[in-house]
Write an enzyme that holds these catalytic residues in place. Structure first.
Site, PDB file in Angstrom:
ATOM      1  N   ASN A  10      39.626 -37.731  19.975  1.00 27.13           N
ATOM      2  CA  ASN A  10      40.106 -36.408  20.391  1.00 27.13           C
ATOM      3  C   ASN A  10      40.499 -36.516  21.854  1.00 27.13           C
ATOM      4  OD1 ASN A  10      40.499 -33.745  21.090  1.00 27.13           O
ATOM      5  ND2 ASN A  10      38.328 -33.168  20.954  1.00 27.13           N
ATOM      6  N   TRP A  11      41.795 -36.515  22.117  1.00 28.32           N
ATOM      7  CA  TRP A  11      42.268 -36.700  23.500  1.00 28.32           C
ATOM      8  C   TRP A  11      42.190 -35.416  24.311  1.00 28.32           C
ATOM      9  CZ3 TRP A  11      46.853 -40.542  24.621  1.00 28.32           C
ATOM     10  CH2 TRP A  11      46.435 -41.838  24.301  1.00 28.32           C
ATOM     11  N   LYS A  12      41.897 -34.298  23.671  1.00 26.75           N
ATOM     12  CA  LYS A  12      41.818 -33.015  24.387  1.00 26.75           C
ATOM     13  C   LYS A  12      43.102 -32.808  25.210  1.00 26.75           C
ATOM     14  CE  LYS A  12      36.859 -33.616  24.406  1.00 26.75           C
ATOM     15  NZ  LYS A  12      35.593 -33.167  24.901  1.00 26.75           N
ATOM     16  N   HIS A  93      36.648 -26.840  17.265  1.00 26.30           N
ATOM     17  CA  HIS A  93      35.985 -27.602  18.326  1.00 26.30           C
ATOM     18  C   HIS A  93      35.236 -26.630  19.244  1.00 26.30           C
ATOM     19  CE1 HIS A  93      35.269 -30.156  21.788  1.00 26.30           C
ATOM     20  NE2 HIS A  93      35.462 -31.187  20.974  1.00 26.30           N
ATOM     21  N   GLU A  95      34.941 -26.464  22.324  1.00 30.10           N
ATOM     22  CA  GLU A  95      35.693 -26.012  23.503  1.00 30.10           C
ATOM     23  C   GLU A  95      36.622 -24.862  23.141  1.00 30.10           C
ATOM     24  OE1 GLU A  95      37.079 -29.897  24.690  1.00 30.10           O
ATOM     25  OE2 GLU A  95      35.031 -30.424  25.229  1.00 30.10           O
ATOM     26  N   GLU A 162      28.762 -31.833  16.311  1.00 27.84           N
ATOM     27  CA  GLU A 162      28.909 -32.129  17.731  1.00 27.84           C
ATOM     28  C   GLU A 162      28.015 -31.195  18.548  1.00 27.84           C
ATOM     29  OE1 GLU A 162      32.853 -34.229  18.643  1.00 27.84           O
ATOM     30  OE2 GLU A 162      33.222 -32.090  18.760  1.00 27.84           O
ATOM     31  N   GLY A 168      30.558 -35.069  26.343  1.00 25.48           N
ATOM     32  CA  GLY A 168      30.981 -35.444  27.692  1.00 25.48           C
ATOM     33  C   GLY A 168      29.848 -35.540  28.702  1.00 25.48           C
ATOM     34  N   SER A 207      29.388 -37.986  23.139  1.00 22.22           N
ATOM     35  CA  SER A 207      29.061 -39.154  23.955  1.00 22.22           C
ATOM     36  C   SER A 207      28.929 -40.449  23.144  1.00 22.22           C
ATOM     37  CB  SER A 207      27.799 -38.900  24.794  1.00 22.22           C
ATOM     38  OG  SER A 207      28.025 -37.844  25.707  1.00 22.22           O
ATOM     39  N   GLY A 228      35.516 -38.295  22.102  1.00 19.72           N
ATOM     40  CA  GLY A 228      36.359 -37.725  23.145  1.00 19.72           C
ATOM     41  C   GLY A 228      36.732 -38.759  24.183  1.00 19.72           C
ATOM     42  N   GLY A 229      35.984 -38.780  25.282  1.00 18.72           N
ATOM     43  CA  GLY A 229      36.322 -39.616  26.443  1.00 18.72           C
ATOM     44  C   GLY A 229      36.582 -41.074  26.103  1.00 18.72           C
TER      45      GLY A 229
HETATM   46  C1  PEP Z   1      34.454 -34.208  21.716  1.00 19.41           C
HETATM   47  O1  PEP Z   1      34.785 -33.407  22.570  1.00 19.41           O
HETATM   48  O2  PEP Z   1      34.841 -34.052  20.537  1.00 19.41           O
HETATM   49  C2  PEP Z   1      33.595 -35.312  22.105  1.00 19.41           C
HETATM   50  C3  PEP Z   1      32.841 -35.825  21.194  1.00 19.41           C
HETATM   51  O3  PEP Z   1      33.660 -35.698  23.423  1.00 19.41           O
HETATM   52  P1  PEP Z   1      32.867 -36.948  24.094  1.00 19.41           P
HETATM   53  O4  PEP Z   1      32.950 -38.102  23.142  1.00 19.41           O
HETATM   54  O5  PEP Z   1      33.590 -37.195  25.366  1.00 19.41           O
HETATM   55  O6  PEP Z   1      31.454 -36.502  24.276  1.00 19.41           O
END
Ligand code: PEP
Length: 253
Positions: A10-12, A93, A95, A162, A168, A207, A228-229
């Site tokens: 997920n590049w957000k 999501h 966010e 999640e 993050g 994470s 994500g990251g």
């Molecule tokens: C996400 O936002 O879907 C996510 C899992 O982010 P991260 O891996 O950066 O925690």
């Protein structure tokens, strides 16, 4: 039931044309590790160019509007995602639930619109840190799933657990806590869809990195990850895809 693993990035709100080289590198690696499903959910602006940079690789959106078209400024419909070349989308999501105040009812409507149009869907659920500390995480997330699930499975659904406090932050729930949550979500999926619910993949997100992916993938009822990251750079994401393949004894169902 054995389920093939899915590792989705997920590049957000990250990524411009210069980053398409990362997409191409990830897609190349995914081709070499065909024992796992891999995908990238990109900003809508990049989807079409990403499908050109990585032909045949699964590219998705990060949200979809529930309506097929109309006066919804700034939104993107399922048909538009498909037109751009997407084969999947994230819905719900945290966010978006937080920043755009999306309700479970809206998430359900989005999921129904997306699966109805032919997209695969990754439906996200997860608890806040306060809820986790209060001891009601499982009940809260199970209720969130019940209220967000599309009424028909369409066999294109995956769920991503999640925990908001793990996104993050570098924090990850204990193995036992992930196992407990995934077992509870599996129970809810079977309650909603009968035996078909056994085939719905439940991803963990929060994470996930190369250093912890194998451990997370070994947990029962973890069928992959939403990342994500660590999905932004091929060098970080490819080892997670490889870990997914290693954890995948699993034939497609
Ligand atoms: C996400 O936002 O879907 C996510 C899992 O982010 P991260 O891996 O950066 O925690």
């Amino acid at each position: 039931m054995k389920r093939r693993m899915l590792v989705a990035g997920n590049w957000k709100m990250n990524g411009v044309a210069a980053d398409l080289a990362e997409v191409a590198a990830i897609a190349d690696a995914a081709r070499d590790h065909a024992g796992v499903d891999a995908a990238l959910c990109l900003p809508a602006t990049l989807i079409e160019r990403a499908t050109c940079a990585a032909p045949g690789f699964a590219i998705g959106g990060q949200d979809v509007h529930q309506a097929p078209s109309g006066a919804h400024t700034g939104c993107v419909s399922a048909a538009m995602l498909i037109d751009a070349g997407a084969t999947l989308t994230i819905v719900g999501h945290s966010e978006r639930r937080d920043e755009q105040c999306e309700t479970d009812g809206q998430v359900r409507a989005k999921a129904e619109a997306a699966v109805g149009a032919g997209l695969a869907v990754i439906l996200c659920v997860g608890e806040s840190e306060t809820v986790r500390e209060s001891g009601s995480a499982v009940a809260t997330v199970a209720a969130q799933l019940d209220a967000s699930l599309p009424s028909e499975n369409h066999r294109r659904l995956a769920v991503a657990y999640e925990p908001i406090w793990a996104i993050g932050t570098g924090k990850v729930p204990s193995t036992a806590d992930i196992a407990e949550m995934h077992a509870a979500l599996r129970e809810r999926l079977v309650a909603a869809y009968g035996e078909v619910g056994q085939g719905v993949r439940i991803l963990y997100g929060g994470s996930v990195k190369a250093s912890n992916a194998a451990e997370i993938f070994a947990i029962s009822d973890v069928d992959g990850a939403l990342v994500g990251g660590a999905s932004l750079k091929a060098a970080d994401f490819i080892p997670i895809i490889v870990a997914g393949e290693r954890a995948s004894p699993r034939t497609s169902t």
